[in-house]
Design an enzyme around this catalytic site. Structure first.
Site, PDB file in Angstrom:
ATOM      1  CG  ASP A  49      -1.806   1.190   1.339  1.00 40.71           C
ATOM      2  OD1 ASP A  49      -2.915   1.119   0.786  1.00 40.71           O
ATOM      3  OD2 ASP A  49      -1.406   2.200   1.955  1.00 40.71           O
ATOM      4  CG  ASN A  81      -5.626  11.236  -4.610  1.00 37.68           C
ATOM      5  OD1 ASN A  81      -5.098  11.344  -5.716  1.00 37.68           O
ATOM      6  ND2 ASN A  81      -6.043  10.080  -4.123  1.00 37.68           N
ATOM      7  CG  HIS A 136      -8.866  12.631  -6.949  1.00 37.56           C
ATOM      8  ND1 HIS A 136      -8.706  11.501  -6.183  1.00 37.56           N
ATOM      9  CD2 HIS A 136      -9.593  13.496  -6.188  1.00 37.56           C
ATOM     10  CE1 HIS A 136      -9.315  11.653  -5.016  1.00 37.56           C
ATOM     11  NE2 HIS A 136      -9.875  12.851  -4.996  1.00 37.56           N
ATOM     12  CG  ASP A 184      -6.324   9.036 -11.313  1.00 37.15           C
ATOM     13  OD1 ASP A 184      -6.426   8.482 -10.207  1.00 37.15           O
ATOM     14  OD2 ASP A 184      -7.274   9.536 -11.933  1.00 37.15           O
ATOM     15  CD  GLU A 212      -4.460   4.365  -1.025  1.00 37.86           C
ATOM     16  OE1 GLU A 212      -4.530   4.747   0.157  1.00 37.86           O
ATOM     17  OE2 GLU A 212      -5.395   4.519  -1.836  1.00 37.86           O
TER      18      GLU A 212
END
Length: 378
Positions: free
Chosen positions: A239, A247, A252, A256, A282
């Protein structure tokens, strides 16, 4: 005079009987060919199609050796097959006689510009490699080599070998074999396209790696293979640390792009038989077949270090300017329980993922940017 007429009539009757027998044999051959043709067209998967070509055709026509050579320059066919068959060893067992070539050069040199079926005596120097090597082709007397082409491009070759030196006589007509070449090439193209569509539904659109659905399917396959061959199986769950702040601070779209970069970076460090999937948000999960615990930990540490060192350039974001960002990851490592006799594969998969997830949680609790090994019950 009477005896001469009787002898002539007897000869004519024998000739007629031979012609009738030959006609019956040809009719029977056509029926078998049509049955196989229908089976090829109705094949439900690429692997089923290849199995028909390599096994059913040999049985139906009593062929001593069948091999199928396909051009796989992007390794796409290999990936499509291993997505369902599991390990390369299992693929070799289920599809003996299949060869995947990195380019069409070898086949182009064999068939030349006309791409017509080639019949003749078996020549070890020319044909052995196409029929599986010296051991597989030992004792063959004649061969029929069928080029497979689509849209003017050579995509492979279907090759038959017989111990009978006269079976594939160059003077024999090749109309039936040409028809078979065309049907096989069309069926291969269709099956590969169908597998692509299946795989599209098993790929994470954002990162381009596999999705959770694919991972859960693959996990069952790898567990079955690990049990059968008594190989170790490692699972890494990782993770990205503090990803929410990326973010929140940069937007975002930037987040991404970072996720895409992470997926690409990690995928580039894996072996051909390894699996990476985006599990959600994530979170990413990896399967490492035939990987003992010490080596799995080395891989996990290498991934962790490379992520920490990597700088991701993300365009746009809230400022409208390109952003240079860094991320770290916490990783949990779990090994498949070897004491698994009688336990359902789905249960083992759930335990493996859960163990890796708990190890990931401890890595987070321990300060992040670290690898933790799953604890085993005492």
């Amino acid at each position: 005079m009477q005896s001469e007429l009787q002898a002539e009539n007897q000869a004519l009757r024998e000739q007629l009987q031979a012609l009738l027998q030959e006609a019956r044999r040809n009719e029977d051959k056509m029926r078998r060919f049509e049955r196989l043709e229908h089976q090829l067209i109705a094949a439900e998967s690429l692997q089923a199609l290849l199995s028909l070509l390599l096994q059913a055709y040999a049985q139906a026509f009593a062929i001593d050796r069948v091999s199928l050579v396909l051009v796989d320059s992007e390794r796409e066919i290999s990936r499509l097959l291993q997505a369902n068959a599991g390990s390369r060893e299992h693929l070799n067992e289920t599809l003996p006689g299949l060869q995947l070539l990195p380019s069409a050069l070898q086949l182009q040199a064999l068939y030349g510009p006309h791409s017509k079926p080639l019949l003749g005596r078996f020549d070890p120097a020319t044909h052995a490699a196409l029929l599986g090597g010296e051991a597989a082709s030992a004792g063959l007397g004649s061969v029929a080599l069928l080029p497979l082409a689509r849209h003017g491009q050579l995509i492979g070759g279907l090759h038959f070998g017989s111990v009978d030196p006269q079976r594939y006589d160059p003077a024999t007509g090749t109309q039936l074999l040409e028809r078979l070449s065309l049907i096989v090439a069309v069926c291969l193209e269709s099956a590969i396209n169908q597998e692509r569509l299946k795989l599209t539904g098993l790929t994470d659109v954002l990162t381009g790696v596999h999705n959770r659905r694919y991972f859960e399917h693959r996990c069952l396959i790898e567990i079955a293979q690990a049990r059968r061959y008594r190989h170790p199986l490692a699972c890494l769950f990782f993770d990205l640390d503090h990803f929410k702040s990326i973010n929140d601070s940069h937007g975002h779209p930037v987040g991404d792009e970072v996720l895409r970069g992470v997926g690409h970076l990690v995928q580039g460090q894996l072996r051909a038989g390894d699996t990476i999937a985006r599990y959600g948000g994530e979170e990413f999960v990896l399967l490492l077949p035939q990987t003992a615990e010490p080596f799995a930990r080395e891989i996990a540490e290498r991934i962790r270090a490379s992520l920490a060192q990597q700088r991701f350039v993300a365009a746009g974001g809230t400022s409208g300017q390109s952003q240079v960002l860094s991320v770290t990851a916490s990783i949990g490592l779990a090994m498949l329980n070897n004491d698994n006799a009688g336990i359902d594969a789905a249960v083992l998969a759930s335990e493996l993922i859960s163990d890796a997830d708990q190890a990931l949680y401890r890595a987070k609790q321990g300060g992040r940017n670290r690898v933790e090994l799953a604890r085993r019950p005492s």
